[in-house]
Design an enzyme around this catalytic site. Structure first.
Site, PDB file in Angstrom:
ATOM      1  N   GLN A 142     -39.443 -11.900 -22.332  1.00  0.00           N
ATOM      2  CA  GLN A 142     -38.518 -12.851 -21.718  1.00  0.00           C
ATOM      3  C   GLN A 142     -39.039 -13.271 -20.346  1.00  0.00           C
ATOM      4  O   GLN A 142     -39.089 -12.462 -19.423  1.00  0.00           O
ATOM      5  CB  GLN A 142     -37.141 -12.192 -21.552  1.00  0.00           C
ATOM      6  CG  GLN A 142     -36.116 -13.118 -20.920  1.00  0.00           C
ATOM      7  CD  GLN A 142     -34.841 -12.387 -20.527  1.00  0.00           C
ATOM      8  OE1 GLN A 142     -34.889 -11.235 -20.093  1.00  0.00           O
ATOM      9  NE2 GLN A 142     -33.713 -13.050 -20.668  1.00  0.00           N
ATOM     10  N   GLY A 143     -39.400 -14.525 -20.208  1.00  0.00           N
ATOM     11  CA  GLY A 143     -39.903 -15.030 -18.927  1.00  0.00           C
ATOM     12  C   GLY A 143     -38.837 -15.844 -18.228  1.00  0.00           C
ATOM     13  O   GLY A 143     -38.875 -17.080 -18.212  1.00  0.00           O
TER      14      GLY A 143
ATOM     15  N   SER B 215     -36.975 -14.352 -15.001  1.00  0.00           N
ATOM     16  CA  SER B 215     -36.983 -14.054 -13.561  1.00  0.00           C
ATOM     17  C   SER B 215     -38.270 -14.496 -12.883  1.00  0.00           C
ATOM     18  O   SER B 215     -39.359 -14.424 -13.475  1.00  0.00           O
ATOM     19  CB  SER B 215     -36.807 -12.556 -13.341  1.00  0.00           C
ATOM     20  OG  SER B 215     -35.665 -12.102 -13.993  1.00  0.00           O
TER      21      SER B 215
ATOM     22  N   SER C  59     -40.728  -7.643 -18.997  1.00  0.00           N
ATOM     23  CA  SER C  59     -40.996  -6.417 -19.760  1.00  0.00           C
ATOM     24  C   SER C  59     -41.875  -6.754 -20.957  1.00  0.00           C
ATOM     25  O   SER C  59     -41.624  -7.743 -21.651  1.00  0.00           O
ATOM     26  CB  SER C  59     -39.692  -5.800 -20.262  1.00  0.00           C
ATOM     27  OG  SER C  59     -38.777  -5.664 -19.214  1.00  0.00           O
TER      28      SER C  59
ATOM     29  N   GLU D 111     -27.223 -11.043 -24.496  1.00  0.00           N
ATOM     30  CA  GLU D 111     -27.709  -9.871 -23.777  1.00  0.00           C
ATOM     31  C   GLU D 111     -26.536  -9.042 -23.271  1.00  0.00           C
ATOM     32  O   GLU D 111     -26.513  -7.826 -23.380  1.00  0.00           O
ATOM     33  CB  GLU D 111     -28.590 -10.315 -22.616  1.00  0.00           C
ATOM     34  CG  GLU D 111     -29.109  -9.141 -21.797  1.00  0.00           C
ATOM     35  CD  GLU D 111     -30.206  -9.549 -20.840  1.00  0.00           C
ATOM     36  OE1 GLU D 111     -29.981 -10.506 -20.080  1.00  0.00           O
ATOM     37  OE2 GLU D 111     -31.267  -8.910 -20.847  1.00  0.00           O
TER      38      GLU D 111
ATOM     39  N   GLU E  29     -23.559  -6.229  -9.560  1.00  0.00           N
ATOM     40  CA  GLU E  29     -22.850  -7.124  -8.625  1.00  0.00           C
ATOM     41  C   GLU E  29     -22.620  -8.485  -9.285  1.00  0.00           C
ATOM     42  O   GLU E  29     -21.543  -9.080  -9.148  1.00  0.00           O
ATOM     43  CB  GLU E  29     -23.647  -7.305  -7.326  1.00  0.00           C
ATOM     44  CG  GLU E  29     -23.680  -6.075  -6.429  1.00  0.00           C
ATOM     45  CD  GLU E  29     -24.572  -4.958  -6.958  1.00  0.00           C
ATOM     46  OE1 GLU E  29     -25.540  -5.254  -7.692  1.00  0.00           O
ATOM     47  OE2 GLU E  29     -24.293  -3.780  -6.662  1.00  0.00           O
TER      48      GLU E  29
HETATM   49  C1  LIG Z   1     -35.923  -2.681 -16.388  1.00  0.00           C
HETATM   50  C2  LIG Z   1     -35.853  -4.145 -16.110  1.00  0.00           C
HETATM   51  C3  LIG Z   1     -36.349  -5.030 -17.054  1.00  0.00           C
HETATM   52  C4  LIG Z   1     -36.343  -6.383 -16.798  1.00  0.00           C
HETATM   53  N1  LIG Z   1     -36.877  -7.212 -17.741  1.00  0.00           N
HETATM   54  C5  LIG Z   1     -36.915  -8.524 -17.508  1.00  0.00           C
HETATM   55  C6  LIG Z   1     -37.527  -9.389 -18.459  1.00  0.00           C
HETATM   56  O1  LIG Z   1     -38.047  -8.945 -19.483  1.00  0.00           O
HETATM   57  N2  LIG Z   1     -37.558 -10.691 -18.194  1.00  0.00           N
HETATM   58  C7  LIG Z   1     -36.988 -11.209 -17.067  1.00  0.00           C
HETATM   59  O2  LIG Z   1     -37.018 -12.425 -16.912  1.00  0.00           O
HETATM   60  N3  LIG Z   1     -36.413 -10.420 -16.133  1.00  0.00           N
HETATM   61  C8  LIG Z   1     -36.361  -9.091 -16.323  1.00  0.00           C
HETATM   62  N4  LIG Z   1     -35.814  -8.265 -15.391  1.00  0.00           N
HETATM   63  C9  LIG Z   1     -35.370  -8.843 -14.127  1.00  0.00           C
HETATM   64  C10 LIG Z   1     -33.880  -8.813 -13.879  1.00  0.00           C
HETATM   65  O3  LIG Z   1     -33.219  -9.758 -14.665  1.00  0.00           O
HETATM   66  C11 LIG Z   1     -33.695  -9.076 -12.382  1.00  0.00           C
HETATM   67  O4  LIG Z   1     -34.271  -7.999 -11.695  1.00  0.00           O
HETATM   68  C12 LIG Z   1     -32.264  -9.217 -11.988  1.00  0.00           C
HETATM   69  O5  LIG Z   1     -31.696 -10.380 -12.532  1.00  0.00           O
HETATM   70  C13 LIG Z   1     -32.069  -9.208 -10.467  1.00  0.00           C
HETATM   71  O6  LIG Z   1     -32.916 -10.110  -9.842  1.00  0.00           O
HETATM   72  P1  LIG Z   1     -33.810  -9.655  -8.603  1.00  0.00           P
HETATM   73  O7  LIG Z   1     -34.610  -8.502  -9.045  1.00  0.00           O
HETATM   74  O8  LIG Z   1     -34.529 -10.827  -8.098  1.00  0.00           O
HETATM   75  O9  LIG Z   1     -32.818  -9.136  -7.529  1.00  0.00           O
HETATM   76  P2  LIG Z   1     -31.926 -10.046  -6.453  1.00  0.00           P
HETATM   77  O10 LIG Z   1     -31.365 -11.160  -7.215  1.00  0.00           O
HETATM   78  O11 LIG Z   1     -32.862 -10.366  -5.337  1.00  0.00           O
HETATM   79  O12 LIG Z   1     -30.896  -9.027  -6.047  1.00  0.00           O
HETATM   80  C14 LIG Z   1     -31.077  -8.045  -5.020  1.00  0.00           C
HETATM   81  C15 LIG Z   1     -29.723  -7.403  -4.738  1.00  0.00           C
HETATM   82  O13 LIG Z   1     -28.834  -8.402  -4.251  1.00  0.00           O
HETATM   83  C16 LIG Z   1     -27.678  -8.463  -5.029  1.00  0.00           C
HETATM   84  N5  LIG Z   1     -27.210  -9.844  -5.119  1.00  0.00           N
HETATM   85  C17 LIG Z   1     -27.920 -10.950  -5.404  1.00  0.00           C
HETATM   86  N6  LIG Z   1     -27.137 -12.015  -5.449  1.00  0.00           N
HETATM   87  C18 LIG Z   1     -25.883 -11.594  -5.189  1.00  0.00           C
HETATM   88  C19 LIG Z   1     -24.616 -12.203  -5.123  1.00  0.00           C
HETATM   89  N7  LIG Z   1     -24.443 -13.503  -5.339  1.00  0.00           N
HETATM   90  N8  LIG Z   1     -23.553 -11.421  -4.871  1.00  0.00           N
HETATM   91  C20 LIG Z   1     -23.690 -10.073  -4.669  1.00  0.00           C
HETATM   92  N9  LIG Z   1     -24.851  -9.453  -4.710  1.00  0.00           N
HETATM   93  C21 LIG Z   1     -25.940 -10.189  -4.987  1.00  0.00           C
HETATM   94  C22 LIG Z   1     -28.112  -7.934  -6.386  1.00  0.00           C
HETATM   95  O14 LIG Z   1     -27.003  -7.456  -7.133  1.00  0.00           O
HETATM   96  C23 LIG Z   1     -29.067  -6.848  -6.001  1.00  0.00           C
HETATM   97  O15 LIG Z   1     -28.350  -5.687  -5.693  1.00  0.00           O
HETATM   98  C24 LIG Z   1     -35.813  -6.891 -15.586  1.00  0.00           C
HETATM   99  C25 LIG Z   1     -35.331  -5.994 -14.640  1.00  0.00           C
HETATM  100  C26 LIG Z   1     -35.354  -4.637 -14.879  1.00  0.00           C
HETATM  101  C27 LIG Z   1     -34.869  -3.703 -13.830  1.00  0.00           C
END
Ligand SMILES: Cc1cc2nc3c(=O)[nH]c(=O)nc-3n(C[C@H](O)[C@H](O)[C@H](O)COP(=O)(O)OP(=O)(O)OC[C@H]3O[C@@H](n4cnc5c(N)ncnc54)[C@H](O)[C@@H]3O)c2cc1C
Lengths: 341, 391
Positions: free
Chosen positions: B125-126, B128, B160, B243, B376
């Site tokens: 899944q691309g 993020s 992933s 999902e 969140e």
């Molecule tokens: C094990 C794992 C597998 C994954 N696999 C994939 C995958 O295959 N493909 C893919 O595309 N992505 C994948 N992801 C990515 C995942 O979807 C993102 O990590 C997630 O959506 C959060 O984005 P971020 O990491 O940029 O964190 P951020 O969005 O930067 O968040 C950082 C912190 O800020 C908080 N935050 C952000 N916005 C708000 C808001 N509006 N209100 C309150 N709090 C907020 C978040 O809750 C978090 O605590 C994976 C992540 C993990 C951990």
């Protein structure tokens, strides 16, 4: 497998909810604060007329012959409405009377003539012969019997046989409290736990009331979060408020699902029924207590007043949380069970 | 209401149980990428050959055409085998597959769906990006249309299994306009295309199935677009509702078995005082009992969710409640295990090790409130869409 209410069940609960909101408004709790009974006889009889006391009782005693799931859904409405009155004791009492071979007694409970108060044994014992010891009695006014749950079974004892009741100040303005010290009082009916675990049924209905409270405070807090404006915006835009409301919603949903699971497990005699019922009690108590506390916080100063309903939810939740089983015993009891089926 | 399974469902469960006992992989899953891919696809192929792939998928795409109840039964029985769940087949089976079924053309479905079920291909899944995580619609990986192709340049992250995937459900920006939700396109990307560079990222657990993916003028045929150019946000939302709705059912079901295993461990393992079993410690006992109650409620919610899904096709925002509750309980269970095992908490044991590793599981539990939308963000969704709170 179906854990969602059917169309009939939705109609049944809507009718119950309408009765409570029209006939038993929460403000009545404050209005009757100094009355001896928490609910007036006329409303009590109207509830009986509607069939609220005989949902799961057999038709021979005037009941509707429905299931514990139906009854639990209605008790969820009783909890949501914070309806005062000896509903829990009387419904359980009727069940006991039916199973103990006293259909006549059950019939008079189902039609509202005979009310049953709940009594919690503080020390002493209860058995087939009767009881002796110290008791706390909930809503004794107007009751003919008290229901006492013991280790080995459940008894109905005449309220008059308890002697003088000493009124106590209770935490919940919607629940009257008294204590009694009894040398020996004989049991009018006795139901051994191995014939039917009435305590589990009591826990299911109490859990359902706690679910209703958890849902009510979720809704009250959300409404306030939408309408109360500070800093030029509704307070609900702030995540400190919004996320708390979301947590309340999730906890209420979990509690509802598990309570219905427990009700069905008990009713169908599943091997893991005790496991499921204890789990229901634990999650629904938490949902109601955490939710009611959060609701007070979300209402600010208003939430701290007697005039507002927020404290009434909290107080009823505390009463229900302490009925039939203390929390540490519920946790210990759950851990002692075999794994869920 | 009832908790009874029909005679056919009971028989189905029997068949699943018997088949799983005979076919479940016994050897430990390799940790290096090529071996992991072979292992996961091989297991999927075995399920396909046994007739267990795509239990709730329509028969025309190679599925069994049964309901989510049978799918649930499968997950329950699979959880009993004690094997960990989420693997390289997750995106294909739980995201891409269901999304293609609701949004793709018949040709796309006919091509891709049976390949997913047969264990021929791995999907990733691309979605993020470094600048677009929770705020997914802020994504900026660009795609320009050139003839009958999209030309993609940019970067994805946290993908992933990108290192072992054949296909990717890729979100790209085709139009930059006033609304960030408009102008996104959902497209199937061949991971072997020239211009793709995949770099593994080591995780908290130590594994390296997590990747960042760079795209340098990668050419993707326009016919790979699903749901129309610029209309990818709607497609992505249905992916995410799967999902949050049904994709985690397997995890939720497995958590109940994890708690039972932890209780067994606490009965045998010395507790904080180094003498008595951990379960005799009052605090540990109460937390174990609470976890038992919570996973029971999680299961009840899952059952109710399945019943709700039988009544509507696409899961609603209620899925977020289940996802949030699950994530929070999973994290508490992960942490509780560290207390139960006491001094053994210093030893790293992979969650794929025979019998399961509590320390590996603890670190893994942190992903549950981040991946698939953070807790969140789930609270925002519940507040906004379930409770109707102001934004
Ligand atoms: C094990 C794992 C597998 C994954 N696999 C994939 C995958 O295959 N493909 C893919 O595309 N992505 C994948 N992801 C990515 C995942 O979807 C993102 O990590 C997630 O959506 C959060 O984005 P971020 O990491 O940029 O964190 P951020 O969005 O930067 O968040 C950082 C912190 O800020 C908080 N935050 C952000 N916005 C708000 C808001 N509006 N209100 C309150 N709090 C907020 C978040 O809750 C978090 O605590 C994976 C992540 C993990 C951990």
């Amino acid at each position: 497998m179906d854990l969602l209410p059917s169309r009939d069940q939705l109609e049944l609960t809507a009718a119950a909810a309408e009765f409570f909101s029209e006939q038993v408004p929460i403000a009545g709790i404050r209005a009757r604060r100094d009355e001896p009974a928490s609910l007036d006889t006329k409303t009590w009889l109207a509830g009986a007329e509607l069939g609220l006391l005989g949902l799961s009782a057999p038709e021979e005693v005037g009941g509707s012959g429905l299931g514990l799931d139906d009854e639990a859904l209605v008790f969820r409405e009783i909890g949501r409405a914070l309806a005062p009155g000896p509903f829990l004791g009387t419904v359980l009492g009727a069940r006991l009377a039916v199973l103990a071979g006293r259909p006549d007694l059950a019939a008079s409970m189902v039609d509202g003539r005979t009310a049953v108060a709940l009594a919690e044994l503080r020390d002493g014992s209860v058995g087939p012969e009767g009881l002796g010891g110290r008791l706390d009695v909930l809503d004794p006014e107007g009751s003919t019997y008290v229901l006492v749950l013991g280790e080995d079974g459940a008894a109905l004892v005449e309220t008059a046989a308890l002697g003088d009741l000493e009124p106590l100040a209770g935490i919940d303005p919607g629940t009257r409290l008294a204590s009694a010290t009894v040398g020996a009082a004989s049991a009018a009916c006795w139901l051994p736990a191995d014939q039917e675990p009435l305590r589990l049924r009591a826990l299911v209905l109490a859990s359902a009331m706690l679910v209703g409270i958890a849902e009510a405070v979720r809704d009250q807090a959300s409404d306030h979060a939408k309408n109360r404006v500070q800093f030029g915006r509704p307070i609900g835009v702030n995540q400190a408020i919004k996320h708390r409301c979301a947590d309340m919603a999730v906890a209420a949903e979990a509690a509802l699902s598990q309570t219905m699971f427990g009700a069905v497990a008990l009713q169908s005699g599943r091997a893991d029924r005790e496991f499921q019922v204890l789990a229901a009690r634990i999650v629904s108590s938490r949902a109601a207590l955490d939710g009611a506390s959060a609701n007070i916080q979300i209402h600010g100063g208003m939430g701290y007043t007697y005039e507002h309903d927020a404290h009434l939810y909290l107080k009823r939740a505390q009463v229900l949380d302490h009925l039939f089983l203390q929390r540490t015993d519920a946790l210990g009891g759950l851990l002692a069970q075999a794994a869920a089926q | 209401m009832d908790l009874d399974f029909s005679p056919e469902q009971v028989q189905f469960r029997e068949e699943v149980r018997t088949w799983l006992t005979e076919h479940v992989p016994r050897e430990q899953r390799p940790e290096e990428p090529a071996g992991m891919r072979e292992f996961d696809l091989g297991w999927q192929r075995t399920q396909w050959e046994g007739g267990w792939a795509g239990i709730a998928w329509p028969e025309q795409y190679g599925g069994r055409g049964l309901t989510l109840v049978q799918q649930l039964i499968w997950y329950e029985e699979y959880a009993r085998t004690g094997l960990p769940g989420i693997d390289a087949n997750f995106v294909g089976l739980s995201h891409a597959g269901p999304t293609l079924m609701t949004r793709a053309t018949e040709e796309q479905k006919a091509f891709h769906l049976p390949r997913i079920l047969r264990g021929d291909v791995v999907w990733c899944q691309g979605f993020s990006e470094p600048g677009a995580g929770s705020d997914l619609a802020a994504l900026s990986t660009r795609a320009v249309i050139d003839g009958d192709e999209l030309v993609v340049t940019g970067q994805k992250i946290w993908t992933s299994f990108a290192n072992i995937a054949d296909h990717q459900e890729l979100l790209v920006r085709t139009t930059r306009g006033d609304s960030k939700h408009h102008g996104i396109t959902w497209v199937i990307c061949d991971m072997n295309s020239p211009g793709i560079d995949v770099r593994p990222i080591e995780t908290i657990e130590g594994g390296a199935e997590f990747c960042e993916v760079f795209y340098d003028e990668v050419r993707i045929p326009l016919e790979n677009v699903v749901g129309g150019v610029d209309d990818g946000w709607r497609v992505a939302m249905s992916t995410l509702s799967f999902e949050r709705g049904t994709a985690f059912t397997a995890n939720q079901v497995r958590l109940a078995d994890t708690v039972e295993k932890l209780i067994d461990t606490a009965r045998e393992h010395p507790g904080p005082d180094g003498r008595r079993p951990a379960i005799e410690d009052d605090e540990i006992a109460r937390r174990l009992a609470t976890a038992r109650a919570e996973v029971a409620a999680l299961r009840a919610m899952t059952y109710a969710g399945v019943c709700r899904n039988l009544r509507t096709d696409t899961p609603g925002p209620e899925g977020s409640m289940l996802k949030l509750y699950y994530a929070e309980v999973a994290k508490e269970v992960g942490r509780l295990a560290m207390d139960v095992i006491g001094p053994d908490a210093l030893r790293l044991v992979s969650r794929w090790a025979p019998g399961g590793g509590w320390t590996g599981n603890y670190f893994y539990s942190f992903s549950q409130s981040i991946g698939g939308g953070t807790s969140e963000i789930q609270r925002n969704i519940i507040g906004d869409r379930v409770l109707g709170l102001p934004r």
